[in-house]
Write an enzyme that holds these catalytic residues in place. Sequence first.
Site, PDB file in Angstrom:
ATOM      1  N   GLU A  45       7.101   2.462  10.282  1.00 10.15           N
ATOM      2  CA  GLU A  45       8.481   2.621   9.846  1.00 10.15           C
ATOM      3  C   GLU A  45       9.223   3.572  10.766  1.00 10.15           C
ATOM      4  OE1 GLU A  45       7.575   1.768   5.161  1.00 10.15           O
ATOM      5  OE2 GLU A  45       8.436   3.698   5.680  1.00 10.15           O
ATOM      6  N   CYS A  59      14.361   8.995  13.514  1.00 11.33           N
ATOM      7  CA  CYS A  59      13.033   9.552  13.213  1.00 11.33           C
ATOM      8  C   CYS A  59      12.015   8.506  13.646  1.00 11.33           C
ATOM      9  CB  CYS A  59      12.956   9.832  11.712  1.00 11.33           C
ATOM     10  SG  CYS A  59      11.341  10.409  11.179  1.00 11.33           S
ATOM     11  N   CYS A  66      -2.189   7.841   9.776  1.00 12.11           N
ATOM     12  CA  CYS A  66      -2.383   9.220  10.229  1.00 12.11           C
ATOM     13  C   CYS A  66      -3.746   9.676   9.745  1.00 12.11           C
ATOM     14  CB  CYS A  66      -1.296  10.119   9.636  1.00 12.11           C
ATOM     15  SG  CYS A  66      -1.345  11.821  10.244  1.00 12.11           S
ATOM     16  N   CYS A  70      -2.791  14.929   4.871  1.00 12.09           N
ATOM     17  CA  CYS A  70      -2.092  15.947   4.071  1.00 12.09           C
ATOM     18  C   CYS A  70      -1.902  15.373   2.667  1.00 12.09           C
ATOM     19  CB  CYS A  70      -0.739  16.301   4.694  1.00 12.09           C
ATOM     20  SG  CYS A  70      -0.902  17.056   6.323  1.00 12.09           S
ATOM     21  N   CYS A  73       1.556  13.847   1.416  1.00  9.80           N
ATOM     22  CA  CYS A  73       2.270  12.915   2.302  1.00  9.80           C
ATOM     23  C   CYS A  73       1.759  11.491   2.093  1.00  9.80           C
ATOM     24  CB  CYS A  73       2.050  13.350   3.751  1.00  9.80           C
ATOM     25  SG  CYS A  73       2.772  12.229   4.958  1.00  9.80           S
ATOM     26  N   CYS A 299      11.250  12.318   4.199  1.00 10.91           N
ATOM     27  CA  CYS A 299      10.043  12.925   4.780  1.00 10.91           C
ATOM     28  C   CYS A 299       8.839  12.648   3.894  1.00 10.91           C
ATOM     29  CB  CYS A 299      10.165  14.437   4.867  1.00 10.91           C
ATOM     30  SG  CYS A 299      11.574  15.028   5.750  1.00 10.91           S
TER      31      CYS A 299
HETATM   32  N1  SAH Z   1       2.477  14.844  11.438  1.00 11.89           N
HETATM   33  C1  SAH Z   1       3.687  15.579  11.678  1.00 11.89           C
HETATM   34  C2  SAH Z   1       4.933  14.800  11.299  1.00 11.89           C
HETATM   35  C3  SAH Z   1       4.957  14.529   9.828  1.00 11.89           C
HETATM   36  S1  SAH Z   1       6.426  14.182   8.946  1.00 11.89           S
HETATM   37  C4  SAH Z   1       3.645  16.883  10.912  1.00 11.89           C
HETATM   38  O1  SAH Z   1       2.719  17.077  10.132  1.00 11.89           O
HETATM   39  O2  SAH Z   1       4.512  17.715  11.119  1.00 11.89           O
HETATM   40  C5  SAH Z   1       7.515  15.502   9.084  1.00 11.89           C
HETATM   41  C6  SAH Z   1       7.488  16.559   7.979  1.00 11.89           C
HETATM   42  O3  SAH Z   1       7.554  15.997   6.654  1.00 11.89           O
HETATM   43  C7  SAH Z   1       6.234  17.392   8.035  1.00 11.89           C
HETATM   44  O4  SAH Z   1       6.578  18.744   7.957  1.00 11.89           O
HETATM   45  C8  SAH Z   1       5.515  16.938   6.797  1.00 11.89           C
HETATM   46  O5  SAH Z   1       4.607  17.896   6.344  1.00 11.89           O
HETATM   47  C9  SAH Z   1       6.665  16.727   5.840  1.00 11.89           C
HETATM   48  N2  SAH Z   1       6.302  15.979   4.641  1.00 11.89           N
HETATM   49  C10 SAH Z   1       5.220  15.203   4.435  1.00 11.89           C
HETATM   50  N3  SAH Z   1       5.198  14.712   3.190  1.00 11.89           N
HETATM   51  C11 SAH Z   1       6.299  15.189   2.584  1.00 11.89           C
HETATM   52  C12 SAH Z   1       6.859  15.010   1.284  1.00 11.89           C
HETATM   53  N4  SAH Z   1       6.275  14.226   0.385  1.00 11.89           N
HETATM   54  N5  SAH Z   1       8.026  15.624   0.997  1.00 11.89           N
HETATM   55  C13 SAH Z   1       8.642  16.391   1.931  1.00 11.89           C
HETATM   56  N6  SAH Z   1       8.174  16.584   3.173  1.00 11.89           N
HETATM   57  C14 SAH Z   1       7.013  15.995   3.496  1.00 11.89           C
END
Ligand code: SAH
Length: 308
Positions: A45, A59, A66, A70, A73, A299
Amino acid sequence: MPLAMREMLQKKISWLSLSPAHILESVKKDTCKAIVELSDGKRVETVLMKNARGQWTVCVSSQVGCAMACTFCATGSMGFTRNLLADEIVDQYRLWTAFLYERAEDKGKAERISNIVFMGMGEPLANYDNVKESIRLLLAHTDLGPTHITVSTVGLLPMLRKVLRDPEWPAVRLAVSLHSADAATRKAMMPSSFDTFLEDLIIWTAEYFEKHESRRRHLTFEYVMLSKVNDTEHHAEALIRFARRVGKVRINLIPYNFTGSVYRDSLPADFARFEALLKDAGVTVTRRRTMGDDIAAACGQLIVEKKA
Ligand code: SAH
């Protein structure tokens, strides 16, 4: 070029390395999400968002899935499939450029993409070479400068150290997903974390600023606000201590976007108290605007179901 040659090129070399399978637009019309199909049928996406300057931010995803897992996420729950090629990253930008051009009534006045953030699916620093090449291509062939590109990372320290040593790494903005300055809390939220992560990150940050003092303003720590998990007074104090040790940096608080995980977003009063504690302690703090949550484009909400 002669017509025959143009026709042959069109047939043999595709214009884009990906094709949009669906494009969704948010009700507010300030966010669009495209599910794109790659040449091997895999899907990722990419999101287009209107930014504060009335221009657009793209974005991009850097991987199919991934491996970082996390816990808050959506992408983290789908596991890792493969790295994207540099072209597949650049083409997410090209797709949106074409989209804005198609949409413009006056083709001479298509709206401009002013920023790119590597905040889609995947961990960009786990795909170091292709991400670096995609940035090189973007800088060479678009009107974007390095400070209009942000690479967001879970904080892969070996790769962050590589960034430090790599003279060819571009002067892009970096965002580190901190999410907690308490080691145990961070480890529970992010399996890629470990006991000495925060100490190691503080050392890395000091080295980064020593080497690139001018990039101080271009390093951000991201912090997703999870109710009672990392938004308590204890966590604010830990974050203030962390911020004092790394010196002047910006903390970007992200409202949690629901992903079906066990977490809930911070209560407004808890969010406000956390923010106030940081501000009172002199920490530079900003709050990320949530966009596109009605089309699961916010995000952490990017996920593509595996096809049966
Ligand atoms: N792998 C990278 C990019 C991820 S997405 C990273 O970890 O930074 C970008 C941001 O969105 C990251 O800070 C990630 O932690 C955050 N993110 C992930 N899941 C989320 C959620 N459910 N709500 C808000 N932010 C989230």
